[in-house]
Design an enzyme around this catalytic site. Structure first.
Site: not given
Length: 141
Positions: A7, A62, A108
């Site tokens: 996770h 990211h 993204e």
């Protein structure tokens, strides 16, 4: 032996604001919510939002989420209609939109996968790039 990604936990300043963004704007499925957190899912990804003091990074770190190519343009327009802030222009293979969440975390949305990226890199490798595990026509280790 590790078997995969379990996770991702993201620190957020405001659980309600981030919950709404990830559920309403990005389409995550809510699983649980409490005063200082929430569990959300997207496909096999389990995302935890955790109340904390956020210190956004200034580096390239990211989180990228997959989308089918046929859905990309419509979803990118959906994001723009919510006024998302973009942090980078796409320069890689495939279509991507780079956006910030309410706390400045870099996200993204990308319509490619690892294979499409590696195939593009075979044609135009990055500086000093080495390929592993049977990538045809490339230096391998």
């Amino acid at each position: 032996m590790l078997t995969g990604l379990n996770h991702i936990t993201i620190a957020v300043n405001d659980i309600s604001r981030s919950f709404d963004f990830y559920v309403e704007t990005l389409g995550f499925t809510p699983k649980a919510r409490w005063a200082s957190g929430a569990y959300l899912c997207l496909g096999d990804l389990w995302l935890c939002l955790s109340a904390d003091e956020v210190s956004p990074r200034q580096d390239y770190t990211h989180y990228a989420f997959s989308i089918r190519s046929k859905d990309f343009d419509m979803f990118a327009n959906h994001l723009k209609s919510f006024g998302v802030k973009e942090w980078k222009s796409n320069k890689s293979e495939g279509k991507s939109i780079y956006l910030l969440d309410p706390d400045g975390h870099k996200l993204e949305i990308h319509d490619g996968d690892l294979n499409s990226r590696l195939n593009a890199c075979l044609k135009h490798p990055y500086k000093d790039m080495v390929f592993f595990n049977g990538m045809n026509g490339a230096e391998q280790k």
